[in-house]
Write a protein that holds these residues in place. Structure first.
Motif, PDB file in Angstrom:
ATOM      1  N   LEU A 192       0.828  -1.203   0.000  1.00 12.87           N
ATOM      2  CA  LEU A 192       0.000   0.000   0.000  1.00 12.87           C
ATOM      3  C   LEU A 192       0.867   1.260   0.000  1.00 12.87           C
ATOM      4  O   LEU A 192       0.583   2.217  -0.729  1.00 12.87           O
ATOM      5  N   LEU A 193       1.922   1.252   0.801  1.00 15.27           N
ATOM      6  CA  LEU A 193       2.754   2.446   0.957  1.00 15.27           C
ATOM      7  C   LEU A 193       3.820   2.590  -0.117  1.00 15.27           C
ATOM      8  O   LEU A 193       4.177   3.710  -0.490  1.00 15.27           O
ATOM      9  N   LEU A 194       4.326   1.465  -0.628  1.00 13.92           N
ATOM     10  CA  LEU A 194       5.489   1.520  -1.516  1.00 13.92           C
ATOM     11  C   LEU A 194       5.244   0.958  -2.913  1.00 13.92           C
ATOM     12  O   LEU A 194       6.094   1.116  -3.793  1.00 13.92           O
ATOM     13  N   GLY A 195       4.108   0.301  -3.133  1.00 11.81           N
ATOM     14  CA  GLY A 195       3.803  -0.246  -4.455  1.00 11.81           C
ATOM     15  C   GLY A 195       4.381  -1.632  -4.658  1.00 11.81           C
ATOM     16  O   GLY A 195       4.692  -2.358  -3.703  1.00 11.81           O
ATOM     17  N   GLN A 196       4.565  -1.989  -5.932  1.00 14.15           N
ATOM     18  CA  GLN A 196       5.114  -3.303  -6.264  1.00 14.15           C
ATOM     19  C   GLN A 196       6.632  -3.292  -6.097  1.00 14.15           C
ATOM     20  O   GLN A 196       7.304  -2.370  -6.571  1.00 14.15           O
ATOM     21  N   PHE A 308      -5.312  -4.547  -7.411  1.00 14.35           N
ATOM     22  CA  PHE A 308      -4.545  -4.615  -6.162  1.00 14.35           C
ATOM     23  C   PHE A 308      -4.520  -6.054  -5.641  1.00 14.35           C
ATOM     24  O   PHE A 308      -3.473  -6.579  -5.256  1.00 14.35           O
ATOM     25  N   SER A 309      -5.687  -6.705  -5.638  1.00 14.25           N
ATOM     26  CA  SER A 309      -5.761  -8.085  -5.149  1.00 14.25           C
ATOM     27  C   SER A 309      -4.968  -9.032  -6.036  1.00 14.25           C
ATOM     28  O   SER A 309      -4.325  -9.970  -5.535  1.00 14.25           O
ATOM     29  N   GLN A 310      -5.001  -8.808  -7.344  1.00 11.99           N
ATOM     30  CA  GLN A 310      -4.232  -9.646  -8.269  1.00 11.99           C
ATOM     31  C   GLN A 310      -2.730  -9.493  -8.010  1.00 11.99           C
ATOM     32  O   GLN A 310      -1.990 -10.480  -7.976  1.00 11.99           O
ATOM     33  N   GLU A 311      -2.298  -8.252  -7.817  1.00  4.54           N
ATOM     34  CA  GLU A 311      -0.875  -8.006  -7.571  1.00  4.54           C
ATOM     35  C   GLU A 311      -0.445  -8.570  -6.217  1.00  4.54           C
ATOM     36  O   GLU A 311       0.645  -9.142  -6.087  1.00  4.54           O
TER      37      GLU A 311
END
Length: 330
Positions: A192-196, A308-311
């Motif tokens: 959430l804070l930093l991404g992938q 988001f859920s897929q990642e």
């Protein structure tokens, strides 16, 4: 769906987390518990007895789904059954809020999302922490620039569980292991804070049953930030999250995923304790979000999107691959 019409919730599977969700529907702004279902009618009746007399109990999931008594279903079964139960609900034409972890793997998650889109039905992973007021406050502080640029995130979740191969936590047939059960929370907050992450390295210690007892994850991001994430069933950990920035840090009080407060520290400056709201157990916030989406005619939530859920599931797949965690039912 009329915006002045309260949302009627049905609950599929009557375990402990279902009780908490049902309790918290009393705090929901425009929805209520209408029905519960279990493969065991006595279990469903006992569950329903704790709530309003109008709550209907069903001895089969199919019976509840075809009853015409519910507008949306909350799936509270073990991870390994989420795919089967989500597809059952979607095929019946019922929108779904499915408990985390969304499914066992990305293949299942992608199929669930494809079915929801085919049926034009709402589907969301029930990662309740995303909707807590504490998360909104955390993001607000970060966006203000108070702690500067994030450089590192540390998050843990652990408790000592008595080893029992038949228990949900350790049974591979019930998709046991610390990663999918509690490790998902540290992974979620870092994403959430930093991404992938650009890089991710994981190591695990397995229980005799073959699922992970401990899981430790190190990640690196395009921004130059890193994260240290940990979950375990072998010891009680602090279950906190600290976000370190160039100007200060934010410490989310335990347990961070359901916290009622945080401490903002500015380096060489003041320390401020910030209280945040948590009604009941903290599940009503995600229920409110689902209700708003249903009333607006949306089929996914902007904060907890399908992507988001897929990642997130893709990251869980990669971690499992690195620590050698497989399940017999995938």
């Amino acid at each position: 769906m009329k915006t002045d019409q309260p949302i009627r919730w049905g609950i599929l599977a009557c375990g402990g987390i279902a009780r908490k969700f049902a309790d918290d529907l009393s705090h929901a702004k425009n929805g209520y518990l209408a029905a519960v279902s279990s493969r065991d009618i006595k279990r469903a009746q006992e569950f329903a007895s704790h709530y309003d007399a109008s709550v209907k109990a069903y001895g089969s999931y199919e019976e509840m789904l075809s009853s015409g008594e519910i507008d949306v279903v909350y799936i509270a079964s073990p991870h390994g059954l989420h795919y089967e139960h989500t597809m059952l609900c979607l095929e019946a034409g019922i929108p779904v809020l499915c408990e985390k972890a969304f499914a066992i793997n990305s293949k299942q998650v992608n199929a669930m999302i494809a079915k929801a889109r085919e049926k034009q039905l709402f589907l969301m992973e029930a990662l309740w922490t995303r909707f807590h007021p504490s998360i909104a406050k955390l993001q607000e502080i970060i966006a203000s620039g108070a702690i500067g640029e994030i450089k590192h995130v540390v998050a843990d979740f652990g408790f000592k569980a008595v080893y029992d191969e038949e228990a949900r936590w350790f049974n591979p047939h019930l998709t046991g292991g610390s990663l999918l059960d509690i490790g998902i929370y540290p992974l979620f907050i870092s994403k959430l804070l930093l991404g992938q992450p650009l890089e991710m390295k994981a190591t695990g210690v397995m229980a005799p049953s073959g699922v992970d007892m401990n899981c430790s994850i190190a990640t690196k991001y395009a921004s130059g930030a890193t994260a240290s994430l940990f979950s375990t069933f072998a010891a009680q950990t602090d279950t906190t999250c600290t976000v370190y920035g160039t100007l200060g840090k934010i410490y989310m009080h335990p347990r961070f995923h359901e916290t009622k407060g945080m401490t903002l520290t500015i380096y060489d400056g003041p320390e401020t304790v910030i209280a945040t709201e948590r009604l009941g157990w903290g599940y009503s916030y995600e229920a409110d979000a689902v209700q708003e989406d249903l009333h607006a005619g949306r089929t996914e939530n902007a904060w907890m999107s399908h992507q988001f859920s897929q990642e997130l599931m893709g990251l869980l797949d990669e971690i499992r691959s690195q620590i050698g965690l497989t399940y017999p039912n995938e």
